[in-house]
Design an enzyme around this catalytic site. Structure first.
Site, PDB file in Angstrom:
ATOM      1  N   GLY A  35      10.409  -8.035  -4.256  1.00 53.72           N
ATOM      2  CA  GLY A  35      10.742  -8.315  -2.865  1.00 53.72           C
ATOM      3  C   GLY A  35      10.755  -7.087  -1.981  1.00 53.72           C
ATOM      4  O   GLY A  35      11.285  -7.113  -0.876  1.00 53.72           O
ATOM      5  N   ALA A  36      10.140  -5.983  -2.454  1.00 56.31           N
ATOM      6  CA  ALA A  36      10.172  -4.737  -1.679  1.00 56.31           C
ATOM      7  C   ALA A  36       9.049  -4.654  -0.651  1.00 56.31           C
ATOM      8  O   ALA A  36       8.994  -3.723   0.140  1.00 56.31           O
ATOM      9  CB  ALA A  36      10.096  -3.537  -2.619  1.00 56.31           C
ATOM     10  N   GLY A  37       8.135  -5.625  -0.676  1.00 56.39           N
ATOM     11  CA  GLY A  37       7.030  -5.577   0.278  1.00 56.39           C
ATOM     12  C   GLY A  37       5.965  -4.567  -0.106  1.00 56.39           C
ATOM     13  O   GLY A  37       5.246  -4.055   0.743  1.00 56.39           O
ATOM     14  N   GLU A  89      -2.978 -16.905  -2.691  1.00 62.67           N
ATOM     15  CA  GLU A  89      -1.836 -16.709  -1.795  1.00 62.67           C
ATOM     16  C   GLU A  89      -1.807 -17.801  -0.716  1.00 62.67           C
ATOM     17  O   GLU A  89      -0.764 -18.395  -0.431  1.00 62.67           O
ATOM     18  CB  GLU A  89      -1.970 -15.333  -1.141  1.00 62.67           C
ATOM     19  CG  GLU A  89      -0.691 -14.726  -0.676  1.00 62.67           C
ATOM     20  CD  GLU A  89       0.131 -14.092  -1.783  1.00 62.67           C
ATOM     21  OE1 GLU A  89       1.300 -14.492  -1.884  1.00 62.67           O
ATOM     22  OE2 GLU A  89      -0.347 -13.222  -2.523  1.00 62.67           O
ATOM     23  N   SER A 108       3.847  -6.937  -4.907  1.00 60.87           N
ATOM     24  CA  SER A 108       3.910  -7.291  -6.328  1.00 60.87           C
ATOM     25  C   SER A 108       3.102  -8.557  -6.609  1.00 60.87           C
ATOM     26  O   SER A 108       2.512  -8.693  -7.685  1.00 60.87           O
ATOM     27  CB  SER A 108       5.360  -7.471  -6.785  1.00 60.87           C
ATOM     28  OG  SER A 108       6.033  -8.411  -5.979  1.00 60.87           O
ATOM     29  N   HIS A 152       0.239  -6.179  10.326  1.00 59.78           N
ATOM     30  CA  HIS A 152       0.032  -7.508  10.926  1.00 59.78           C
ATOM     31  C   HIS A 152      -1.270  -7.534  11.723  1.00 59.78           C
ATOM     32  O   HIS A 152      -1.399  -8.273  12.697  1.00 59.78           O
ATOM     33  CB  HIS A 152       1.228  -7.925  11.792  1.00 59.78           C
ATOM     34  CG  HIS A 152       2.448  -8.274  11.000  1.00 59.78           C
ATOM     35  ND1 HIS A 152       2.636  -9.503  10.415  1.00 59.78           N
ATOM     36  CD2 HIS A 152       3.539  -7.540  10.670  1.00 59.78           C
ATOM     37  CE1 HIS A 152       3.797  -9.513   9.768  1.00 59.78           C
ATOM     38  NE2 HIS A 152       4.355  -8.326   9.902  1.00 59.78           N
ATOM     39  N   THR A 153      -2.233  -6.711  11.310  1.00 59.15           N
ATOM     40  CA  THR A 153      -3.559  -6.746  11.943  1.00 59.15           C
ATOM     41  C   THR A 153      -4.578  -7.430  11.044  1.00 59.15           C
ATOM     42  O   THR A 153      -5.628  -7.834  11.521  1.00 59.15           O
ATOM     43  CB  THR A 153      -4.064  -5.320  12.248  1.00 59.15           C
ATOM     44  OG1 THR A 153      -3.946  -4.533  11.064  1.00 59.15           O
ATOM     45  CG2 THR A 153      -3.264  -4.658  13.354  1.00 59.15           C
ATOM     46  N   ASP A 154      -4.286  -7.572   9.744  1.00 59.13           N
ATOM     47  CA  ASP A 154      -5.340  -8.067   8.846  1.00 59.13           C
ATOM     48  C   ASP A 154      -5.715  -9.515   9.135  1.00 59.13           C
ATOM     49  O   ASP A 154      -6.885  -9.872   9.112  1.00 59.13           O
ATOM     50  CB  ASP A 154      -5.011  -7.840   7.364  1.00 59.13           C
ATOM     51  CG  ASP A 154      -3.764  -8.540   6.857  1.00 59.13           C
ATOM     52  OD1 ASP A 154      -2.929  -8.960   7.687  1.00 59.13           O
ATOM     53  OD2 ASP A 154      -3.614  -8.647   5.629  1.00 59.13           O
ATOM     54  N   ASP A 167      -3.738  -6.830   1.150  1.00 61.92           N
ATOM     55  CA  ASP A 167      -3.042  -6.475  -0.088  1.00 61.92           C
ATOM     56  C   ASP A 167      -3.984  -6.523  -1.288  1.00 61.92           C
ATOM     57  O   ASP A 167      -4.050  -5.593  -2.088  1.00 61.92           O
ATOM     58  CB  ASP A 167      -1.853  -7.408  -0.321  1.00 61.92           C
ATOM     59  CG  ASP A 167      -0.812  -7.301   0.781  1.00 61.92           C
ATOM     60  OD1 ASP A 167      -0.904  -6.367   1.596  1.00 61.92           O
ATOM     61  OD2 ASP A 167       0.085  -8.162   0.831  1.00 61.92           O
TER      62      ASP A 167
END
Length: 392
Positions: free
Chosen positions: A128-130, A166, A133, A38-40, A178
């Site tokens: 949904g694994a984070g 996104e 994908s 949560h820094t990007d 990502d």
């Protein structure tokens, strides 16, 4: 876990679905983030790596203006047909909105895609694994288009188009990590990225006698519908409050001292906690990169642990499943560090584990998790591999 595909199997599957031979086959990795969570989108540093789990693709150019999409992961959806001239978000088009978005923004950027194509996709990243994908599929689509239509595309531009898809097509306010990790990944290297400047280093990932174990909660997380956008908004509001006295654009510009010194400007306790996480996580990532370069895996592991504590208590994005995995991992022999990875709210955690203790680790963590949560987690060894590429 789903298997890796050979190019022969990929071509055979394409032929079975579309009745013709594929022109080319492709692979796009997933990613883990070692630290820097949560820094990007807060202008900080991240430390991801591309992995050998990912998305396979096969494609064949058509003579008309029709796009035909098929995913072996969503067989019940069958072939989804979309006119090339009508690339807009449609909920019922499901997973194909990701490739549609990429093609839309490629065209908007002036790249000529004048024909349709048949596109077969198979992913072995658990849904949904984070493990990204969606970004994997975005970059895959870009590289397919690049090769089918001979586009002159810088990889960084494609990374940015993935992020644009996104944010502006799917509607998730994610950062660039990502897509960057997946597009720019390299064998046995982690990517130390400054998300403010996009300057990066490829850092050799020498883990000695240790491996990164990915621990999947098997609780799906839906990024678009989660509290992800809420966290981002809280951080943006905190920046606005700090701007009363500080000339900053992002939380990534601050250090620990500054966030303490000016904390009185942030009027809400939750926002202060979010800001503190963003600032301190960035500092941890700087230290982790130094530790890894120096071969100091003990320090690296301690920083991973501290990262999870901050994500649990200050950023509040973990939850029962991730906390159970990580807290249990901390108690096992041979574990240097463990933390959640990705956006949180389910998905995956990672642990740095001595190779010879991995089997005992999986058994102990799996057993305790099932007792607490009621179903089993899954474990994979993370193989760090290259970025999105043509297979043949």
């Amino acid at each position: 876990m789903a298997q890796h595909l050979t190019t022969e199997a990929l071509r055979k599957d394409f032929l079975a679905v579309f009745g013709q031979e594929a022109d080319q086959t492709f692979f796009s990795p997933g990613r883990i983030n070692l630290i820097g969570e949560h820094t990007d989108y807060n202008g900080g540093h991240v430390f991801p790596a591309a992995i050998s789990l990912g998305t396979y693709g096969a494609a064949r150019k058509r003579d008309d203006q029709v796009l035909r999409f098929y995913s072996a992961n969503f067989e019940d959806k069958g072939i989804i047909e979309v006119p090339l001239a009508d690339l807009k978000f449609e909920k019922e088009h499901n997973w194909t909105n990701y490739p549609k978005g990429v093609l839309h923004f490629l065209q908007e950027a002036g790249h000529v895609i004048d024909k349709g194509f048949d596109f077969y996709v198979y992913g072995n990243i658990p849904n949904g694994a984070g493990l990204s994908s969606s970004a994997s599929l975005e970059l895959l689509t870009g590289v397919v288009a690049e090769h089918l239509f001979d586009l002159k595309l810088e990889r960084l531009d494609l990374v940015k188009i993935g992020k644009q898809t996104e944010n502006n097509f799917i509607g998730v306010n994610s950062g660039i990590m990502d897509q960057f990790a997946i597009g720019m990944g390299a064998d046995q290297r982690a990517i130390y990225l400054d998300t403010n400047t996009l300057e990066y280093d490829l850092v050799p990932l020498d883990l000695k006698d240790n491996v990164v174990v990915i621990m999947n909660t098997n609780k799906r997380r839906e990024l678009a519908d989660s509290k992800y956008n809420e966290r981002r908004a809280e951080c943006e509001k905190a920046v606005e409050e700090l701007q009363v006295s500080l000339d900053i654009q992002t939380l990534g510009e601050l250090d620990e001292w500054a966030v303490d010194q000016y904390s009185y400007l942030i009027k809400d306790e939750n926002r202060l906690k979010r800001a503190r996480h963003a600032v301190l996580e960035n500092q941890r990532t700087l230290k982790a990169q130094v530790a890894l370069q120096a071969g100091d895996l003990e320090t690296f592991g301690r920083l991973m642990n501290a990262s999870h504590v901050s994500l649990e208590h200050d950023y509040e994005v973990t939850g029962l499943e991730l906390d159970t995995l990580v807290h249990t991992a901390w108690a096992q022999e041979g574990v240097l560090g463990a933390r959640m990875t990705g956006a949180g709210f389910g998905g995956c955690a990672i642990a740095l584990v001595q190779k010879d203790t991995v089997e005992a680790f999986k058994e102990a963590v799996g057993k305790h998790y099932e007792e607490v949560v009621g179903y089993a987690p899954s474990f994979y060894i993370a193989e760090v591999a290259g970025g999105t590429r043509v297979l043949d």
